[in-house]
Every structure is written in structure tokens, then in C-alpha cells.
Design an enzyme around this catalytic site. Sequence first.
Site, PDB file in Angstrom:
ATOM      1  N   SER A 104      -3.351  14.521 -13.120  1.00 50.26           N
ATOM      2  CA  SER A 104      -3.752  13.457 -11.378  1.00 50.26           C
ATOM      3  C   SER A 104      -4.133  15.061 -10.693  1.00 50.26           C
ATOM      4  CB  SER A 104      -2.745  12.971 -11.204  1.00 50.26           C
ATOM      5  OG  SER A 104      -2.764  13.357  -9.590  1.00 50.26           O
ATOM      6  N   LEU A 125      -3.720   1.077   2.683  1.00 50.58           N
ATOM      7  CA  LEU A 125      -4.747   0.322   2.325  1.00 50.58           C
ATOM      8  C   LEU A 125      -4.893   0.369   0.222  1.00 50.58           C
ATOM      9  CD1 LEU A 125      -6.796   3.478   4.028  1.00 50.58           C
ATOM     10  CD2 LEU A 125      -6.467   0.340   4.511  1.00 50.58           C
ATOM     11  N   ASP A 165      -3.130  -6.943  -3.568  1.00 51.68           N
ATOM     12  CA  ASP A 165      -4.572  -5.870  -3.542  1.00 51.68           C
ATOM     13  C   ASP A 165      -5.108  -5.666  -4.821  1.00 51.68           C
ATOM     14  OD1 ASP A 165      -3.027  -6.143  -1.213  1.00 51.68           O
ATOM     15  OD2 ASP A 165      -1.130  -4.266  -1.757  1.00 51.68           O
TER      16      ASP A 165
END
Length: 381
Positions: free
Chosen positions: A65, A121, A168
Site C-alpha cells: 500500500s 465516500l 457501496d
Amino acid sequence: MKNKIHAKFTELFGEGGRFFASAGRINLIGEHTDYNGGYVFPGAIDKGIMAEIKPNGKNTVCVYSLDYDAQAIFGLEENDLPDQQWARYVFGVCRETIKRGGTVKGFDAVFAGDVPLGAGLSSSAALESCFAFALNTLFGNKIDPFELAKIGQSTEHNYCCVMCGIMDQFASVFGKQGQLIRLNCKTLEYKYFPFNPKRYKLVLVDSCVKHELASSAYNKRRASCENAAKAIRKNHPDVEFLSDAKRVWLEEVRDVIPEEDFLRAEFVIGEVQRVLDVCDALERGDYETVGEMMYQTHFGLSRLYEVSCEELDFLNKLARKMDVTGSRVMGGGFGGCTINLVKDELYEPFIEAAKKQFKAKFGHEPKIYDVVVSDGAREVK
Ligand code: GLA
């Protein structure tokens, strides 16, 4: 972002990776309705996750990441669950793909994102959908898009302890540029609605508040709804989900369920109808009605569902005071953003006032994001 990812990928794993991306989401209206079998009305946005990935011929996954500047290495068996939370999303997607009969072998990956974390979000859905789509393509699994969304959802349930609905991940997989999607979460029927309002903008105002216990509070809301639905079902056996219930049926059980559950259910039943009203209004180009429904949703999320907070209520009130067309807390709640439908000429003054007045009260400025409705999961050539 692509160049940064590629530079790290080449450094760690050499050449030959393929790029995949997926998106965060907004939701115009229809909050906490998905796990109640109701309607939602989301769209994917131009902020998301991108990954470069390559099968490595082993049985282990090595994923890096960029945002956390950290690496995780794990196997593909159930007991190989990694410690890092971010890596659990990738692990979960591998496991859920395998559970559905898909092939997943070892791979190397580097990923990064530009969805603000904790802003409501759906950065986690973007991550899940990106990997679900990528593994499906790379290992030739031919799992259909709905199932890809469910792989993300099951990852949340089984590896991240969040009992979320499908919204989502659905938005993140099915999103299309310039289109919002109304999904019936019970039948899974969906319809695209072009969204390019003339003379209005959609803007997110991020309170930057993150609620520590958001996932347990979320699961609690879900349990309340299920409890209310169960009580109603005793009188009306056809009620599979709370969204099947009429308001008067809820009234019948007022005295047999906790008041808290009653309030949660009251919100959900109203919210399902508001999604339909907003879609009708949009088709007529009636943005005033769209906005009014958004305010009603905020009221419900704040007073009945109790997932707002002081900062978000403040932003909502300010929007109302300034005649902003619509405004409400978006997503799961407990912090994050308000979504605002603002007339072009009010955009600058509203942003200015929001920054200034919010800072005066809470000591820091909110962040502002313009919404661009964009594509969901895809390979990036
Ligand atoms: C979170 C969940 C979704 C949905 C929303 C609230 O984003 O992941 O499934 O329940 O909250 O509408």
C-alpha cells in the site's frame, strides 16, 4: 498516481503488471435503506483506488500500500488472515472469490488511492471492487458483476465486522460516467439516470470528523431495523424487509418494540419513498423538490436515525440558512461529509461561509470536494 504506483511496482516486482481501478461513491438519497431491502441512488466518483497487479506463480499474495507505505504478505487459506486492516480487504476479496468457486493464485500488487479516508465516500468499497474486478479478469473467472459487488460486501461482513448493505460495492462496480443508479436492494433491479444538472453543482463538505465506534453503531442500527421488521412481520407475514412495511403497520407495533427501534424504522420507511420521489423529480428537472427531500433526509438521519453529529448538523443548518437547494449528511454517518445541491451562483459564497463559520466554531476548516460522477471498476490500459 499511475506513475507512482508503477515506479514502486517495478522496484519491488519488475515489469509486466496490469492496471485496474475502481471508485468511491456518492449517494444522492436513500441512506440506510440498502440492508432494509429499499432503494438507494448512488453513483461512482472520480476518486478511487488504482492497483498494478501481476500473478507471481506462487501461493502467496504480496501487496504493497503506497498510502500506508507498508507491505503485507499472506497465503490464500482461511487462517492466513493478515493483521493489517487494509490488507484484510484484499485478503477478504481473495477468500470470497475462492468461496464462490473462482480461481485465485498468488499475485504481487501495489495500490494507492485518492478517496479521502473516513469521509463516507467508501474507500473500502473502492479497494474491494478494484481487487474483485482485477482478480476476476486476471484469473479468467467470469464471475458476474453483481457477484463481484457481493464479494466486496461479504468481505466487510466476514473479515471486517461491518454488516453493511450492497450500495457501496454496487456503485463502485456498476458506476458510469455522468449517471446515477437507482437500485432496488431487494430485487436488485437497477436503472441508470443521467445526472448533469444545469445551473447546479453537487459539492461535498467534509467535516473531517471520524467516529471511533462507527461500525458497531452501524451494526446496532441494522439490528434495530431487523427487530422492527420482525415485529411487523407477526401481523403482516409478507414483510420480508422493513422496506416492505407501510407506515401504519409500524404504528401497530409501536408499543411492542423499543422506542429507539421505532424511530429507526420510521426513518427507513420514509426514506424509501423519498428515493422514488427524487427520481421522479429529477426526470422533471425539478431540483427544488430534490433538494427539499435531501433536507428531509438530513432531519431523519439526525433526529430519528441518530447518525449525524454536531459538526454535520451545523453544516446542514448553514446550508439551509444560505438557501442552498439541498443538503444532508451522506453515507453511514457518524462524521464524514454533507452532500449539497447548490445553485451555481451560490457555490462560491456557500463554500466561503462554510469554511469560515465552521472554522470559527470547530477550530479547523472543512474540506471541499466537487462531485464528478464517473466510471466504476475497470481495467486501465
Ligand atoms: C455505509 C454502508 C452502506 C449503506 C450506507 C448507509 O456506506 O456501507 O451499505 O448502508 O452506509 O446508507
